[in-house]
Design a protein around this motif. Structure first.
Motif, short mmCIF file in Angstrom:
data_model
loop_
_atom_site.label_atom_id
_atom_site.label_comp_id
_atom_site.label_asym_id
_atom_site.label_seq_id
_atom_site.Cartn_x
_atom_site.Cartn_y
_atom_site.Cartn_z
N PHE A 14 0.11 2.67 -3.21
CA PHE A 14 -1.12 2.96 -3.52
C PHE A 14 -1.69 4.50 -4.09
O PHE A 14 -1.14 5.26 -3.13
CB PHE A 14 -2.24 2.58 -2.52
CG PHE A 14 -2.56 1.11 -2.30
CD1 PHE A 14 -1.79 0.16 -3.29
CD2 PHE A 14 -3.37 0.45 -1.48
CE1 PHE A 14 -1.85 -1.27 -3.35
CE2 PHE A 14 -3.51 -0.87 -1.24
CZ PHE A 14 -2.76 -1.83 -2.25
N HIS A 55 -5.08 -0.16 -7.95
CA HIS A 55 -4.80 0.13 -6.75
C HIS A 55 -3.75 1.39 -6.79
O HIS A 55 -3.83 2.37 -6.06
CB HIS A 55 -4.11 -0.81 -5.97
CG HIS A 55 -5.46 -1.49 -5.06
ND1 HIS A 55 -6.37 -0.83 -4.37
CD2 HIS A 55 -5.78 -2.72 -5.07
CE1 HIS A 55 -7.40 -1.74 -4.01
NE2 HIS A 55 -6.81 -2.84 -4.43
N GLY A 110 -1.93 -3.92 3.43
CA GLY A 110 -2.67 -3.94 2.01
C GLY A 110 -2.52 -5.04 1.26
O GLY A 110 -1.89 -5.91 1.57
N GLN A 122 0.90 -1.25 0.09
CA GLN A 122 -0.05 0.10 -0.21
C GLN A 122 0.81 1.23 -0.12
O GLN A 122 0.30 2.39 -0.19
CB GLN A 122 -0.98 -0.07 1.04
CG GLN A 122 -0.44 0.07 2.48
CD GLN A 122 -1.46 -0.05 3.65
OE1 GLN A 122 -2.71 -0.51 3.38
NE2 GLN A 122 -1.23 0.70 4.80
#
Length: 515
Positions: A201, A334, A315, A198
């Motif tokens: 992201f 993402h 994530g 993440q």
């Protein structure tokens, strides 16, 4: 027919039992049961109930339930019974019907009534569980199917896709459960040096990307990708990596999620340089050596434990499609790329080819099977004819699993994609909802000047913390040292029961690691 506008009436039949009529959109009345003797439906499906072989039952079309009267004696033999009907209030009508009210009195009998196609999938996803089930039977009430044909057809498609996915998960667990487990235990001591996926992201909103798999159509685009690779980002599945690197194309991200040792063949002897691997907890341990790697959690019980202990810390790019290409597709989504081109997503065998030339798979086939009497093209053709079982789409051979995989990607894209999605034009089967475009046109339309891609990615990494800095591996080990928790995780990770000695061997392997 719009199921939210179904008009029905309860009438008294000639033999005194309630019957049900539907008023169609043209105002015409049609009976769901006999208007003379609806109880005769008790024999309609009688020889199709077989709880000894199929202990989960799904019935499409309930009506007033007369065709389900045999369940009064045998419902206890089923683990679960799911009754689906287009009429929202039908359960209430059954509750006041003395002949069939028993259907509403048992917790293992679940009613799904008047639920739209859009809402019914997650409900069925949760209810249909194959782990402990001997078998599943789907029965249809002919009169309901006749009156609400499209509704039940769509539900049948949803059920088929759920079963395909869950049966695949079950088979995967049976085949690779122990390998997943061993990889995870080894990797637990390595994840401290990885970054959470993440971290990246929504960092690429101004840029375009190609998501590349190893389908045969990749071959035709290698020169154009090479010439324009500095103008866009490249996300590759691991099997396409040897093909790209052989043409001096350096992907920016490579996805490798499979646990088997042969997945490392895609990467061995290749220097990734600026490529960032994206891995799962069960990826092959040798791939963990790259210190720029990103970790993505998935549905494996050990991953779920980490996510429960440290929610939203790492994530996930798990697409729930069961494929590495689906996860690569999900990563692009993402990361926030404004335009995403799909390349090598052929879902078929165009030009009678299995993979692009240069893949590890194709090299292995050539090494093992090719000789002067049987060239690789002959092997490919024989494999395709056997694998496809004659299934064609637009005169191109395919296979049922490819179509199921394509359908799952289409559903994912329909639900989650806010970006512009393109099929890079090939001779394969395109994804519905994506725009068809030639690669050069995609680049001209969506790409601009050269991008300092590695500088960008290094900057993101420099501002991110490694996993060892944001979660406590000691806390994970403490949880795994609890025998009950450890045993529960092990049994959830494997399809079959594991004997005590093997369980202790796994425990010893875990305790020997330094987290």
């Amino acid at each position: 027919m719009d199921i939210t506008k179904i008009e029905y009436h309860i009438e008294t039949s000639k033999d005194g039992l309630p019957t049900l009529s539907i008023i169609d959109e043209g105002g015409k009345k049609a009976y769901l049961h006999s208007k003379y003797s609806p109880s005769k439906e008790k024999d309609l499906l009688n020889n199709k109930f077989n709880p000894d072989k199929y202990d989960m039952l799904i019935v499409l079309g309930i009506g007033l339930g007369y065709h389900l009267l045999p369940l009064k004696e045998i419902h206890g033999k089923y683990r679960k019974i799911i009754l689906i009907d287009a009429i929202r209030d039908i359960k209430g009508e059954i509750e006041i019907n003395q002949s069939t009210e028993f259907l509403t009195q048992f917790s293992k009998i679940v009613f799904i009534c008047g639920i739209s196609i859009e809402e019914i999938r997650p409900i069925l996803e949760e209810l249909i569980e194959l782990e402990e089930t001997k078998g599943l039977s789907i029965l249809e009430h002919p009169h309901s199917i006749r009156l609400f044909d499209e509704y039940y057809k769509d539900i049948r498609k949803i059920i088929d896709r759920i079963l395909t996915k869950k049966a695949g998960n079950k088979a995967t667990k049976r085949a690779f459960g122990m390998l997943y487990l061993k990889n995870i235990i080894k990797n637990l001591s390595l994840i401290r040096n990885l970054y959470p996926v993440q971290s990246f992201f929504n960092t690429m909103n101004s840029y375009s990307a190609l998501v590349i798999t190893s389908g045969p159509s990749l071959e035709k685009h290698l020169q154009s990708i090479y010439e324009n690779q500095r103008q866009l980002f490249i996300i590759a599945v691991d099997s396409s990596l040897p093909v790209l690197l052989a043409k001096n194309i350096m992907p920016d991200f490579v996805i490798s999620i499979d646990p088997q040792a042969f997945t490392f063949e895609h990467i061995i002897n290749n220097t990734l340089k600026s490529t960032i691997p994206v891995l799962t907890l069960s990826s092959h341990p040798l791939i963990y050596s790259n210190n720029s790697s990103l970790l993505s959690l998935n549905t494996h019980p050990f991953s779920q434990l980490i996510d429960e202990l440290f929610p939203e810390a790492i994530g996930s790019i798990d697409s729930h499609t069961g494929t590495v290409a689906g996860d690569a597709f999900n990563l692009a989504n993402h990361l926030g790329f404004k335009d995403i081109g799909l390349l090598g997503f052929d879902f078929s065998f165009p030009e009678y080819k299995i993979y692009s030339r240069g893949t590890t798979y194709q090299r292995r086939f050539s090494l093992y099977f090719q000789n002067r009497f049987s060239p690789i093209e002959t092997f490919n053709l024989n494999y395709i004819m056997k694998s496809s079982r004659g299934i064609k789409h637009n005169n191109t051979y395919t296979r049922k699993s490819f179509i199921n995989y394509k359908n799952s990607l289409e559903e994912y894209a329909d639900k989650t994609m806010a970006n512009n999605l393109y099929n890079i034009t090939t001779s394969g089967i395109p994804i519905k909802g994506a725009q068809d475009i030639f690669l050069d046109d995609f680049i001209e339309k969506n790409c601009g000047d050269d991008i300092d891609k590695r500088g960008m990615m290094d900057n993101i990494l420099s501002e991110s913390k490694k996993i060892g800095e944001i979660i406590s591996l000691i806390r994970i080990q403490d949880m795994l040292n609890h025998r009950d928790i450890f045993n529960e995780l092990i049994h959830a990770s494997l399809e079959n029961d594991i004997n005590l000695s093997r369980l202790e061997n796994i425990r010893s392997l875990l305790t020997s690691l330094t987290l």
